[in-house]
Design an enzyme around this catalytic site. Structure first.
Site, short mmCIF file in Angstrom:
data_model
loop_
_atom_site.label_atom_id
_atom_site.label_comp_id
_atom_site.label_asym_id
_atom_site.label_seq_id
_atom_site.Cartn_x
_atom_site.Cartn_y
_atom_site.Cartn_z
N ASP A 46 62.29 5.42 78.31
CA ASP A 46 63.89 5.21 78.03
C ASP A 46 64.43 4.44 79.21
O ASP A 46 65.27 3.56 78.90
CB ASP A 46 64.69 6.28 77.77
CG ASP A 46 64.28 6.84 76.29
OD1 ASP A 46 63.83 6.23 75.39
OD2 ASP A 46 64.54 8.28 76.22
N ASN A 160 75.12 13.27 78.73
CA ASN A 160 76.26 13.61 78.50
C ASN A 160 75.86 15.10 77.50
O ASN A 160 76.46 16.21 77.39
CB ASN A 160 76.70 12.83 77.42
CG ASN A 160 77.82 13.62 76.23
OD1 ASN A 160 78.97 13.81 76.74
ND2 ASN A 160 77.45 13.68 75.28
N LEU A 161 74.72 15.19 77.02
CA LEU A 161 74.35 16.27 76.15
C LEU A 161 73.76 17.51 77.28
O LEU A 161 74.05 18.61 77.08
CB LEU A 161 72.95 15.96 75.30
CG LEU A 161 72.29 17.07 74.72
CD1 LEU A 161 73.47 17.86 73.70
CD2 LEU A 161 71.11 16.82 73.68
#
Length: 256
Positions: A46, A160-161
């Site tokens: 990613d 964020n998670l």
């Protein structure tokens, strides 16, 4: 049926596995330089996908990622065979980046773009003290925390998670504003904002409680304030295999 893509470029992360995979694909398929391609195949994780999206942000080139990294949330499964067929059958996901503007304690202005998130983080052992305004209206006069972040739907499953923020469907017209280790107010868990919101975060004591601002991998230190908004005019196109869309992956994340 006419082909959508005629000029393929390969971009790999510097890991040995990624470079070996790229070399194998380049021996097998005709390819051009990335600047001349109409589709870019990214080999890595990613992190590489974010780098490639940033590199070609203004070009409109679609990016097809194949996972040679660890998580590969944004990537497709790696296979050497049937690449042309996979590219032709691939579905498109369109995402938009955040624009971050910041001013530091020296009065210098900075601008950067983020695909996942913009966040502010304390630089020392002392917590940050932040004031949050949305569309010109003060919403939180003082947040005492390690920091705060604003995430896009595409980035909602990343940092964020991990700090307790919500997962957003890719087509949600929302941004997630999430505190990082909030101390006061303790019960504030963040907010869901419309995608057109303009967010301004001021550092209340920038000299004694310095704060850094980060847009994906671009960092500016000792900032006084940060403003961020979604850049609806810039389309970033990610290609994915049928049945493995970003929408589907985000949905799976919500069920473990």
């Amino acid at each position: 049926m006419a082909r959508r893509f005629h000029k393929i470029a390969f971009v790999a992360s510097p890991t040995p596995g990624s470079r070996e995979s790229a070399a194998a694909l380049m021996r097998r398929y005709d390819h051009v330089a990335p600047e001349d391609a109409d589709v870019v195949v990214a080999l890595g994780g990613d992190g590489l996908m974010l780098q490639v999206l940033h590199r070609f942000m203004a070009s409109g080139k679609p990016i097809y990622g194949m996972n040679r990294g660890t998580v590969g949330f944004l990537m497709n499964e790696f296979r050497e065979d049937m690449l042309i067929e996979r590219l032709e059958a691939a579905h498109r996901s369109v995402i938009h980046p955040l624009i971050m503007e910041a001013e530091d304690v020296e009065g210098r202005r900075h601008t950067a773009q983020a695909i996942n998130e913009v966040y502010m983080l304390r630089q020392t052992h002392q917590t940050a003290k932040l004031r949050i305004a949305v569309d010109g209206h003060e919403r939180l006069p003082e947040l005492i925390a390690d920091g705060v972040l604003c995430a896009t739907p595409a980035g909602s499953t990343a940092y964020n998670l991990s700090v307790g923020g919500p997962i957003l469907p890719l087509n949600a017209q929302l941004l997630a504003l999430t505190p990082i280790s909030a101390f006061r107010p303790r019960r504030w868990r963040g907010a869901l904002l419309p995608s057109y919101a303009h967010i301004r975060i001021e550092v209340l004591d920038p000299d004694h409680r310095p704060v850094a601002a980060v847009a994906d991998h671009t960092e500016f230190r000792r900032v006084r304030w940060v403003e961020t908004r979604l850049d609806q005019a810039t389309d970033l196109v990610i290609l994915h295999d049928p049945g493995h869309s970003l929408d589907e992956r985000i949905l799976r994340e919500q069920f473990g």
